[in-house]
Design a protein around this motif. Structure first.
Motif, PDB file in Angstrom:
ATOM      1  N   GLY A  45      82.268  11.000  78.512  1.00 29.99           N
ATOM      2  CA  GLY A  45      81.062  11.388  77.775  1.00 29.99           C
ATOM      3  C   GLY A  45      80.834  10.479  76.576  1.00 29.99           C
ATOM      4  O   GLY A  45      81.470   9.446  76.412  1.00 29.99           O
ATOM      5  N   ARG A  46      79.897  10.902  75.718  1.00 29.26           N
ATOM      6  CA  ARG A  46      79.493  10.064  74.581  1.00 29.26           C
ATOM      7  C   ARG A  46      80.330  10.324  73.320  1.00 29.26           C
ATOM      8  O   ARG A  46      80.653   9.414  72.564  1.00 29.26           O
ATOM      9  CB  ARG A  46      78.016  10.315  74.249  1.00 29.26           C
ATOM     10  CG  ARG A  46      77.032   9.836  75.301  1.00 29.26           C
ATOM     11  CD  ARG A  46      75.595  10.129  74.888  1.00 29.26           C
ATOM     12  NE  ARG A  46      75.408  11.554  74.552  1.00 29.26           N
ATOM     13  CZ  ARG A  46      75.187  12.497  75.474  1.00 29.26           C
ATOM     14  NH1 ARG A  46      75.135  12.175  76.751  1.00 29.26           N
ATOM     15  NH2 ARG A  46      75.040  13.766  75.137  1.00 29.26           N
ATOM     16  N   GLY A  61      85.814  16.949  75.640  1.00 30.98           N
ATOM     17  CA  GLY A  61      84.540  17.308  75.044  1.00 30.98           C
ATOM     18  C   GLY A  61      84.146  18.648  75.659  1.00 30.98           C
ATOM     19  O   GLY A  61      84.898  19.227  76.443  1.00 30.98           O
ATOM     20  N   ILE A  97      84.163  21.658  80.698  1.00 32.12           N
ATOM     21  CA  ILE A  97      85.124  20.704  80.139  1.00 32.12           C
ATOM     22  C   ILE A  97      85.592  19.806  81.277  1.00 32.12           C
ATOM     23  O   ILE A  97      85.631  20.242  82.432  1.00 32.12           O
ATOM     24  CB  ILE A  97      86.351  21.397  79.480  1.00 32.12           C
ATOM     25  CG1 ILE A  97      87.019  22.383  80.447  1.00 32.12           C
ATOM     26  CG2 ILE A  97      85.953  22.083  78.195  1.00 32.12           C
ATOM     27  CD1 ILE A  97      88.308  22.987  79.919  1.00 32.12           C
TER      28      ILE A  97
HETATM   29  C1  6PG Z   1      82.239  13.550  81.112  1.00 35.37           C
HETATM   30  C2  6PG Z   1      83.136  14.401  80.272  1.00 35.37           C
HETATM   31  C3  6PG Z   1      82.446  15.698  79.948  1.00 35.37           C
HETATM   32  C4  6PG Z   1      82.020  15.598  78.503  1.00 35.37           C
HETATM   33  C5  6PG Z   1      81.050  16.681  78.140  1.00 35.37           C
HETATM   34  C6  6PG Z   1      80.496  16.447  76.735  1.00 35.37           C
HETATM   35  O1  6PG Z   1      82.726  12.891  82.034  1.00 35.37           O
HETATM   36  O2  6PG Z   1      81.040  13.516  80.767  1.00 35.37           O
HETATM   37  O3  6PG Z   1      84.350  14.564  80.750  1.00 35.37           O
HETATM   38  O4  6PG Z   1      83.226  16.843  80.135  1.00 35.37           O
HETATM   39  O5  6PG Z   1      83.182  15.684  77.675  1.00 35.37           O
HETATM   40  O6  6PG Z   1      79.987  16.630  79.074  1.00 35.37           O
HETATM   41  O7  6PG Z   1      79.836  15.200  76.776  1.00 35.37           O
HETATM   42  P1  6PG Z   1      79.240  14.502  75.444  1.00 35.37           P
HETATM   43  O8  6PG Z   1      80.441  14.154  74.615  1.00 35.37           O
HETATM   44  O9  6PG Z   1      78.504  13.309  75.956  1.00 35.37           O
HETATM   45  O10 6PG Z   1      78.358  15.557  74.784  1.00 35.37           O
END
Ligand code: 6PG
Length: 246
Positions: free
Chosen positions: A45-46, A146, A153
């Motif tokens: 994720g970001r 995240g 999660i």
């Molecule tokens: C992924 C992550 C996912 C991420 C959450 C929050 O591959 O996208 O593992 O679980 O942690 O979706 O994403 P952000 O940090 O982009 O809000």
């Protein structure tokens, strides 16, 4: 709710990233001193990117013996490693390229392969690296996570079979709402981590956060509630106040 939860409220993502970096270095050094190795599952994720960049800068990167660190991922998108959606690519560019971690210590999920095959191979690699014994569940020193606004999660999304998996360490799962397949660590592995660090920002997640921490225990609806039944320490780095969590 375990009493091993700690809530660290920060002003913004910059402060979260700084405090997570300091904690990561301290935990890694303490673990390496005690057991000679630090096995961590990185988040995608970001949100964690700023933390990875900070860990890679010369203020911190030389404070760790990277030859004793093993990188895994909590989940991966089923795309090639050079794809813009790849969690590996994000981590490679923000962290891995800038530190002296041995290639064999980077355990990438092969998102370019057929998903079931990639999941099975990743599970095999985890078992080989941890050598937990046939039935035992590997114990990550740290799992970084995240959380989505829907309470997911890793790639444990609400209502998917992945959240109910209680035998395998890794599964491939088609996520309807994304129209995409993901590969993810499962509940048993996440629950067995010695430490979990959450990086969560945004008021849109604060409502979900309070349901996760205080609402009825329904992990199929709010997968992040898994963190309520872990054996390890759970550190929640937030840019909002947690409110009353019971
Ligand atoms: C992924 C992550 C996912 C991420 C959450 C929050 O591959 O996208 O593992 O679980 O942690 O979706 O994403 P952000 O940090 O982009 O809000």
């Amino acid at each position: 709710m375990t009493d091993r939860n700690e809530f660290i409220v920060c002003a913004d993502l910059e402060e979260i990233s700084w405090k997570v970096t300091v904690k990561f270095v301290a935990l890694a050094n303490d673990t390496i001193k005690k057991r000679g190795v630090f096995r961590v599952a990185l988040a995608g994720g970001r949100t964690p990117e700023a933390f990875y960049k900070l860990l890679a800068n010369n203020e911190f990167r030389d404070r760790l013996d990277w030859t004793a660190v093993h990188f895994f991922w909590g989940d991966e998108r089923c795309v090639p490693p050079e794809h813009e959606d790849s969690n590996y690519k994000m981590t490679l560019n923000s962290l891995i390229k800038h530190i002296r971690i041995p290639e064999e210590n980077v355990h990438r999920i092969k998102g370019e392969e057929a998903s079931e095959k990639a999941a099975a191979e990743y599970e095999e690699e985890i078992r080989h690296c941890f050598e937990p014994g046939e039935e035992a569940i590997p114990e990550f020193d740290l799992i970084l996570l995240g959380m989505g606004a829907d309470g997911h999660i890793a790639s444990l999304f609400p209502g998917t079979h992945a959240i109910r998996e209680d035998k395998k360490l890794v599964v491939a799962v088609y996520v309807e709402k994304l129209g995409a397949t993901r590969i993810t660590l499962t509940q048993p592995v996440i629950k067995n981590a010695r430490n979990i660090i959450f990086l969560i920002t945004g008021e849109d997640k604060s409502v979900t956060f309070r349901k996760v921490l205080s609402g009825e225990y329904m992990p199929n609806t709010f997968p992040a509630q898994i963190a309520r039944s872990t054996k390890g320490n759970v550190l929640w780095f937030l840019d909002f106040f947690p409110g009353l969590v019971g």
